[in-house]
Design an enzyme around this catalytic site. Sequence first.
Site, PDB file in Angstrom:
ATOM      1  N   LYS A   1    -119.307 -41.386  38.034  1.00 35.09           N
ATOM      2  CA  LYS A   1    -118.295 -42.283  38.606  1.00 35.09           C
ATOM      3  C   LYS A   1    -118.888 -43.133  39.731  1.00 35.09           C
ATOM      4  O   LYS A   1    -118.660 -44.348  39.776  1.00 35.09           O
ATOM      5  CB  LYS A   1    -117.130 -41.451  39.173  1.00 35.09           C
ATOM      6  N   ASN A   2    -119.628 -42.503  40.633  1.00 35.68           N
ATOM      7  CA  ASN A   2    -120.089 -43.234  41.817  1.00 35.68           C
ATOM      8  C   ASN A   2    -121.270 -44.156  41.530  1.00 35.68           C
ATOM      9  O   ASN A   2    -121.683 -44.929  42.396  1.00 35.68           O
ATOM     10  CB  ASN A   2    -120.389 -42.265  42.967  1.00 35.68           C
TER      11      ASN A   2
ATOM     12  N   CYS B   1    -108.695 -42.658  55.084  1.00 33.68           N
ATOM     13  CA  CYS B   1    -108.059 -41.879  54.020  1.00 33.68           C
ATOM     14  C   CYS B   1    -108.071 -40.428  54.440  1.00 33.68           C
ATOM     15  O   CYS B   1    -108.498 -40.102  55.546  1.00 33.68           O
ATOM     16  CB  CYS B   1    -108.740 -42.099  52.678  1.00 33.68           C
TER      17      CYS B   1
ATOM     18  N   ARG C   1    -113.452 -43.626  57.433  1.00 35.93           N
ATOM     19  CA  ARG C   1    -114.087 -44.520  56.465  1.00 35.93           C
ATOM     20  C   ARG C   1    -114.264 -45.957  56.963  1.00 35.93           C
ATOM     21  O   ARG C   1    -113.782 -46.909  56.342  1.00 35.93           O
ATOM     22  CB  ARG C   1    -113.318 -44.515  55.132  1.00 35.93           C
TER      23      ARG C   1
ATOM     24  N   ASP D   1    -119.630 -34.060  48.612  1.00 37.84           N
ATOM     25  CA  ASP D   1    -118.727 -34.048  47.455  1.00 37.84           C
ATOM     26  C   ASP D   1    -118.712 -32.706  46.716  1.00 37.84           C
ATOM     27  O   ASP D   1    -117.963 -32.538  45.754  1.00 37.84           O
ATOM     28  CB  ASP D   1    -119.114 -35.167  46.474  1.00 37.84           C
TER      29      ASP D   1
ATOM     30  N   ARG E   1    -108.919 -39.106  38.947  1.00 38.93           N
ATOM     31  CA  ARG E   1    -109.706 -40.234  39.461  1.00 38.93           C
ATOM     32  C   ARG E   1    -111.192 -40.005  39.221  1.00 38.93           C
ATOM     33  O   ARG E   1    -111.950 -40.954  39.095  1.00 38.93           O
ATOM     34  CB  ARG E   1    -109.470 -40.393  40.971  1.00 38.93           C
TER      35      ARG E   1
END
Length: 422
Positions: free
Chosen positions: A22-23, A115, A120, A306, A398
């Site tokens: 994803k990233n 968030c 961030r 993560d 997500r």
Amino acid sequence: MEKMIIEGGDSLRGEVRISGAKNAALPIMAAALLTPEECVIRNVPQLQDVRFMTKILQALGAEAELAGDAVRIRAVRIGDTCDYDLVRKMRGSVCVLGPLSARLGRARVALPGGCVIGARPIDLHLKGMEALGAQVAVRGGYVHTRADRLAGREIFLSGRAGPTVLGTANVMMAATLAEGVTVIQGAACEPEVADLAKFLAAMGAKIEGAGSPTIVVTGVPGLHGAEHELIPDRIEAATFAVAAAATGGEVALRGARPDHMSAVLDKLREIGVETRREGERFLVRPAGPLRPAHITTHPYPGFPTDVQAQMTALLTQADGISIVTERIFESRFMHISELARMGAKVYVEGPHAIIHGPNKLSGAEVMASDLRASAALVIAGLMAEGRTEVRRIYHLDRGYERIDEKLTALGARVKRAEDQGP
Ligand code: EPU
């Protein structure tokens, strides 16, 4: 809204194919804005965030089409504005700033705001754009950049918490079309940055050193279309590795890149999990009772933030006291109080989570707060006695492709259900 219902107690066994990262997908899709020619990106995971990035590109005027695991993007004529409604839903969308500034000489991108995992900020992205000669102004909640043509410079891009992944991506993308040579010192070394550089090189960019702290970009007048296959998702792979260890099972990761996961695999081995390569597969299984550990999150190649939540869930089963220190984001411990609701003996002291184990967890209703915290709660549910309901699993969708199907294929009892609750 949906929830995930998990009947705990089964060991995960079998093989799971790891999806594309994803990233890596998000900045690479944004990079396609740098050329009017068609780009094709393959091994794209079917995820909410990827669909959302497709929408952002379309909103900017590009043709973007997702079909199976490929996305085709053609950005012939594009606008310069990325609205707040788009950016606030996915902070990763800030990576259109570099490509828009370089291609159009101007951009108007909403500031993402904080968030649940932290503030961030994007000050380093802006510092990088300014260093390349763009006029940068923040007005009305938007970043405005303007430059006739960006100019290469030497830039130091690390901040208080170390390098920035998407900031490095933004500056590297912008520098591809700048006049002269850009040297990014203190660059993020994540494999996703190196994968982006590989795609940019396929488009005709001149980049050296991506994947190291010093990246040198020699600007070119234009980029062309290219095809690219994304690297596998090291965070998804690590999540399944932790889940295998947590349930006392044996899982083969197919298509994972263990060389991208050294810090996680090293910690798993330290606490008593066996990991070994077998051809194209990578096997993970606990070798006996788990030992406690001290883990601190760091930029790559350190232990990834993560995977912090998932590892914290696993350490509730280790025999002794573990300390997990979060150094990247200031409030990435939302899973702790939910784990405690399941019976874990764990508490937070500043940036440290202190975990007393081993402690049998019992199923409960818990609330997912962000993507990786959700994964931790699913792992806790798999280990727990009885039934766990993880609410708000849209967070999970997500970033984890078909996670319920993948877990079911490994023998877990998980299903989705409508959640009537708030
Ligand atoms: N930071 C600044 N100023 C900046 C940018 C970042 O101070 O201008 C700080 C951040 O506040 C944080 C640290 O630097 O303390 C690192 O943040 P970074 O910029 O590297 O994060 P990011 O690029 O916004 C990506 C991933 C995150 C992952 C982080 C760290 C994507 C789309 N997102 O975010 O992934 O946690 O790097 O590795 O690539 C996730 O997948 O669940 C996720 C949150």
